[in-house]
Design an enzyme around this catalytic site. Sequence first.
Site, PDB file in Angstrom:
ATOM      1  CE  LYS A 110      -4.418  -1.967   1.248  1.00  0.00           C
ATOM      2  NZ  LYS A 110      -3.930  -3.522   1.560  1.00  0.00           N
TER       3      LYS A 110
HETATM    4  C1  LIG Z   1      -4.441  -4.563   0.663  1.00  0.00           C
HETATM    5  C2  LIG Z   1      -3.637  -5.692   0.683  1.00  0.00           C
HETATM    6  C3  LIG Z   1      -4.235  -6.762  -0.387  1.00  0.00           C
HETATM    7  C4  LIG Z   1      -5.197  -6.641  -1.279  1.00  0.00           C
HETATM    8  O1  LIG Z   1      -5.275  -5.497  -2.296  1.00  0.00           O
HETATM    9  P1  LIG Z   1      -6.608  -4.973  -2.863  1.00  0.00           P
HETATM   10  O2  LIG Z   1      -6.202  -3.701  -3.547  1.00  0.00           O
HETATM   11  O3  LIG Z   1      -7.586  -4.572  -1.507  1.00  0.00           O
HETATM   12  O4  LIG Z   1      -7.253  -6.198  -3.582  1.00  0.00           O
HETATM   13  C5  LIG Z   1      -3.486  -7.915  -0.408  1.00  0.00           C
HETATM   14  N1  LIG Z   1      -2.213  -7.780   0.404  1.00  0.00           N
HETATM   15  C6  LIG Z   1      -1.860  -7.081   1.324  1.00  0.00           C
HETATM   16  C7  LIG Z   1      -0.656  -7.238   2.252  1.00  0.00           C
HETATM   17  C8  LIG Z   1      -2.577  -5.950   1.241  1.00  0.00           C
HETATM   18  O5  LIG Z   1      -2.184  -5.147   2.414  1.00  0.00           O
END
Ligand SMILES: *Cc1c(COP(=O)(O)O)cnc(C)c1O
Length: 465
Positions: A110
């Site tokens: 993120k």
């Molecule tokens: C947020 C997240 C996801 C999922 O991503 P999306 O964009 O919500 O599909 C997968 N793995 C981790 C570690 C995340 O923090």
Amino acid sequence: MKYISTRGGIAAISFTEAVMMGLATDGGLLLPRTIPRVDRPTFESWQGLSYQELAFEVMSRFIDDIPTSDLKSLIAASYSSFDHPDVTPLVHLDDLHILELFHGPTFAFKDIALQFLGNLFEYLLSKNDSYLNILGATSGDTGSAAIYGVRGKERIAIFILHPHRRISSVQERQMTTVTDANVFNIAIEGTFDDGQAIVKEMFSDVVFKQAHHLGAINSINWARVLAQVVYYVASCLHIAGHENDRAATFAVPTGNFGDIFAGYIAKKMLPEGCISKLVLATNANDILTRAINNGDYSLGQVVATSSPSMDIQVASNFERYLYYLLDSSPEHVRDAMAHLKETGGLQLDDCLGHMRRDFVAVAVSEDDVRATIADYHERYGYVLDPHTAVGVRAATQHRAKGISTICLATAHPTKFSTVVEEATGRPVDLPPPLAELQDKPTRCEVMPADRAAITAFIEQHAIRR
Ligand SMILES: *Cc1c(COP(=O)(O)O)cnc(C)c1O
């Protein structure tokens, strides 16, 4: 480039307006009016660009209201906080490629979007001489990426609620050791759901929301999707350069459908054949897998798994894809979303052919997650985090001759060390920046899970004019 709402209820707006709007005011999600196409000579001319240069090439096709030099500075500032020169390096394990997206300040993917969004917000707020108070609840992971995205920024304050003593100590320290004056950690005596409910209520209080310029950092902001398109393009270039122009399949551990939707945009944008398929990988929370395999998009109960960032039922970004599935018709999207709200489900049988051109979907069990972590550790000495393992496991079911497989690694394994240590039988080493958190001072307010008390706290500390 102009932006429209999936529900058709707003006049077309510019990129910066779309960023500040977040969710469209008609309840829909914002999308570029068209997806720009990149022809093969242009694509090939990008070979050898740095991540930052490539980010500019990709993003500037979607942004026409930020001057070139400003956009370049924003990109440079956002990715200078990463600890690898490639920003998102590819690691090769035989013929499987792991795209490491966790080299940012909080060791989670993120960061890629939130580092950019934080800088973009600050830039736009200073242009408009405005300010923003960000409010969110976290179950542990997203909060720290949001905090690192905006720490120290003058025109932004951030209030993040987390459940007191119910998150891992690394997660807690990652947030509470950020002692910048504009960062407010609130540990509530309650669960994540309590925190989420309080935040929702505060956002639905329109007077409070407007009075305090309240904003969210959630995955529906278009700028987040856009920042994520870049690493798909970077990986395709890498594969094209090294493996004789082979097509690539991407395996994506999916929760809110934000990351994989960025892959879909990349697929539509790049020359035919660059991206073959997107493998949508879910854990036991499999609504998206059911939708793609059987047309059954019906809400179930959220189940807790070892990949908590994917423990989601309503994938908020799915509406963006739905727009394309339903022939770019806002009327159809409106009808579908109303039906979903009323009945808790959607039948997408008529769209199965369309969905299968873009995606294959696999739901991965807890046993398979652990077995995959153990297997990769044993064979390669490479440690997968449980989210990444969901994607890797799904990818192994869909490998095709002559097509490269790229698995998105969305978190560093130390962030989920309990499961990883169980699976590998060995302790996971904390990377130095995380180990050092142990000795840093912390700042956090412990409060009852009470909306009135938290409202009072925010009123006291929010930025105002
Ligand atoms: C947020 C997240 C996801 C999922 O991503 P999306 O964009 O919500 O599909 C997968 N793995 C981790 C570690 C995340 O923090």
